[in-house]
Design a protein around this motif. Structure first.
Motif, short mmCIF file in Angstrom:
data_model
loop_
_atom_site.label_atom_id
_atom_site.label_comp_id
_atom_site.label_asym_id
_atom_site.label_seq_id
_atom_site.Cartn_x
_atom_site.Cartn_y
_atom_site.Cartn_z
N ILE A 126 0.67 -1.21 0.08
CA ILE A 126 -0.17 0.14 0.09
C ILE A 126 0.81 1.18 -0.05
O ILE A 126 1.98 1.42 0.61
CB ILE A 126 -1.11 0.09 1.26
CG1 ILE A 126 -2.07 1.19 1.11
CG2 ILE A 126 -0.27 0.20 2.65
CD1 ILE A 126 -3.31 0.65 1.88
N SER A 128 1.37 4.24 1.19
CA SER A 128 1.09 5.09 2.55
C SER A 128 2.22 5.66 3.17
O SER A 128 2.06 6.50 4.12
CB SER A 128 0.71 3.91 3.52
OG SER A 128 1.55 2.80 3.69
N GLN A 160 -6.53 7.28 5.83
CA GLN A 160 -6.31 5.92 5.34
C GLN A 160 -7.41 5.49 4.28
O GLN A 160 -6.90 4.91 3.21
CB GLN A 160 -6.62 5.02 6.57
CG GLN A 160 -5.81 3.68 6.49
CD GLN A 160 -5.81 2.80 7.46
OE1 GLN A 160 -6.39 2.78 8.55
NE2 GLN A 160 -4.73 1.94 7.53
N ARG A 161 -8.65 6.01 4.46
CA ARG A 161 -9.54 5.35 3.43
C ARG A 161 -9.25 5.79 1.98
O ARG A 161 -9.85 5.25 1.01
CB ARG A 161 -10.81 6.07 3.67
CG ARG A 161 -11.25 7.50 3.72
CD ARG A 161 -12.57 7.83 3.86
NE ARG A 161 -13.13 7.64 5.33
CZ ARG A 161 -12.74 8.73 6.34
NH1 ARG A 161 -12.14 9.70 5.95
NH2 ARG A 161 -13.07 8.25 7.46
N ASP A 162 -8.56 6.80 1.69
CA ASP A 162 -7.97 7.20 0.48
C ASP A 162 -6.65 6.67 -0.16
O ASP A 162 -6.22 7.07 -1.18
CB ASP A 162 -7.74 8.79 0.40
CG ASP A 162 -9.07 9.51 0.64
OD1 ASP A 162 -10.30 9.16 0.44
OD2 ASP A 162 -9.11 10.44 1.42
N LYS A 216 -4.01 4.08 -1.82
CA LYS A 216 -3.99 3.37 -2.95
C LYS A 216 -2.98 2.48 -2.86
O LYS A 216 -1.94 2.36 -2.12
CB LYS A 216 -3.85 4.10 -4.24
CG LYS A 216 -4.68 5.45 -4.61
CD LYS A 216 -6.17 4.93 -4.65
CE LYS A 216 -7.22 6.24 -4.90
NZ LYS A 216 -8.40 5.78 -4.99
N CYS A 254 -7.00 -2.66 8.67
CA CYS A 254 -7.65 -1.67 7.70
C CYS A 254 -7.04 -1.74 6.34
O CYS A 254 -7.45 -1.71 5.18
CB CYS A 254 -7.59 -0.29 8.33
SG CYS A 254 -8.74 -0.07 9.57
N ALA A 255 -5.74 -1.84 6.29
CA ALA A 255 -4.82 -1.64 4.82
C ALA A 255 -5.24 -2.85 4.08
O ALA A 255 -5.64 -2.93 2.81
CB ALA A 255 -3.21 -1.48 4.99
N SER A 266 -8.76 -2.90 2.74
CA SER A 266 -9.01 -2.18 1.86
C SER A 266 -8.29 -2.55 0.49
O SER A 266 -9.14 -2.10 -0.50
CB SER A 266 -8.39 -0.61 1.99
OG SER A 266 -6.91 -0.62 2.07
N LEU A 267 -7.62 -3.39 0.51
CA LEU A 267 -6.86 -3.83 -0.70
C LEU A 267 -7.73 -5.05 -0.90
O LEU A 267 -7.36 -5.69 -2.34
CB LEU A 267 -5.43 -4.22 -0.56
CG LEU A 267 -4.62 -2.93 -0.16
CD1 LEU A 267 -3.16 -3.35 0.03
CD2 LEU A 267 -4.67 -1.98 -1.38
#
Length: 243
Positions: A41, A43, A108-110, A112, A143-144, A147-148
């Protein structure tokens, strides 16, 4: 300017694969161990900006060279080290960490994925046993990966809640490999940070470094066995190792 230098393999599909000519890849690796931030990610920029804001809220200004030294290490290690230099108490350090977590959660929600990471993980999941070994908190790790859409890919996930000694200690990688009941010689570690490469070399495993956070020369000096610019090149290396 071409920055591959003396380390580049200069033909065909291997462009962008940088060798130190020191160590041959493990033949037929059975498992891959991934770092998360900067590997799966994208980040690192958010981590940096939210740590900067949290430290600034406590009256601490930090320049970019300090942030670079701590890439791959936990928030707690960096914030504790920096805050103590500026005379902050344990309670003050905990307040800075809490503010960093709050700010990071907002952004974090944004986040990629690193380009190519999802396709590579889908491909690797069908061929290798996979683990993730990260300096992130348990909450950030969960969370990461969610999200992926990668949570189910990794049979083992080790984060900062499971270790005592953060990178460049090899503990996070050693625990991941031990939980898979694998020998280090059967594993490749995929990293992006100098501290992570240093940790991986102590396991020791064959270590592949991505140039998402540092250039190939720095990663090779840190001890990476091979450096690549993108995941498709790791796929090429794995196919060659299994040929």
């Amino acid at each position: 300017m071409d920055h591959r230098g003396d380390f580049a393999r200069q033909s065909g599909d291997s462009m962008g694969i940088y060798w130190p000519s020191r160590r041959t890849p493990t033949n037929n690796p059975k498992a891959l161990v991934f770092d998360m931030d900067g590997v799966l990610i994208d980040s690192e920029a958010l981590h940096k900006s939210t740590k900067r804001q949290a430290l600034r809220s406590a009256g601490i200004e930090v320049d970019d060279t300090v942030f670079s030294r701590y890439i791959g290490r936990s928030d707690r290690v960096m914030i504790t080290d920096v805050a103590k230099i500026h005379g902050h108490s344990e309670d003050g350090i905990e307040a800075i960490l809490a503010e960093k977590d709050r700010l990071f959660a907002l952004g974090q929600r944004d986040l990629k994925p690193v380009p190519g990471a999802i396709d590579f993980a889908y491909w690797a999941y069908r061929k290798y046993r996979l683990a993730v070994a990260t300096s992130a908190t348990a909450q950030n790790r969960k969370c990461a990966l969610a999200s992926l859409g990668m949570t189910s890919f990794f049979e083992v996930a080790i984060d900062s809640s499971s270790i005592v000694h953060p990178k460049p200690s090899p503990e996070v990688f050693e625990k991941a490999i031990a939980q898979m009941e694998m020998a280090p010689s059967d594993c490749w570690i995929i990293e992006d940070a100098l501290n992570g490469v240093a940790a991986a070399r102590k396991v020791p495993c064959f270590t592949v470094a991505l140039t998402t956070s540092f250039g190939e020369a720095d990663l090779l000096r840190a001890g990476a066995d091979v450096v690549v610019d993108q995941f498709s090149e790791i796929q090429t290396l794995l196919r060659e190792a299994c040929a």
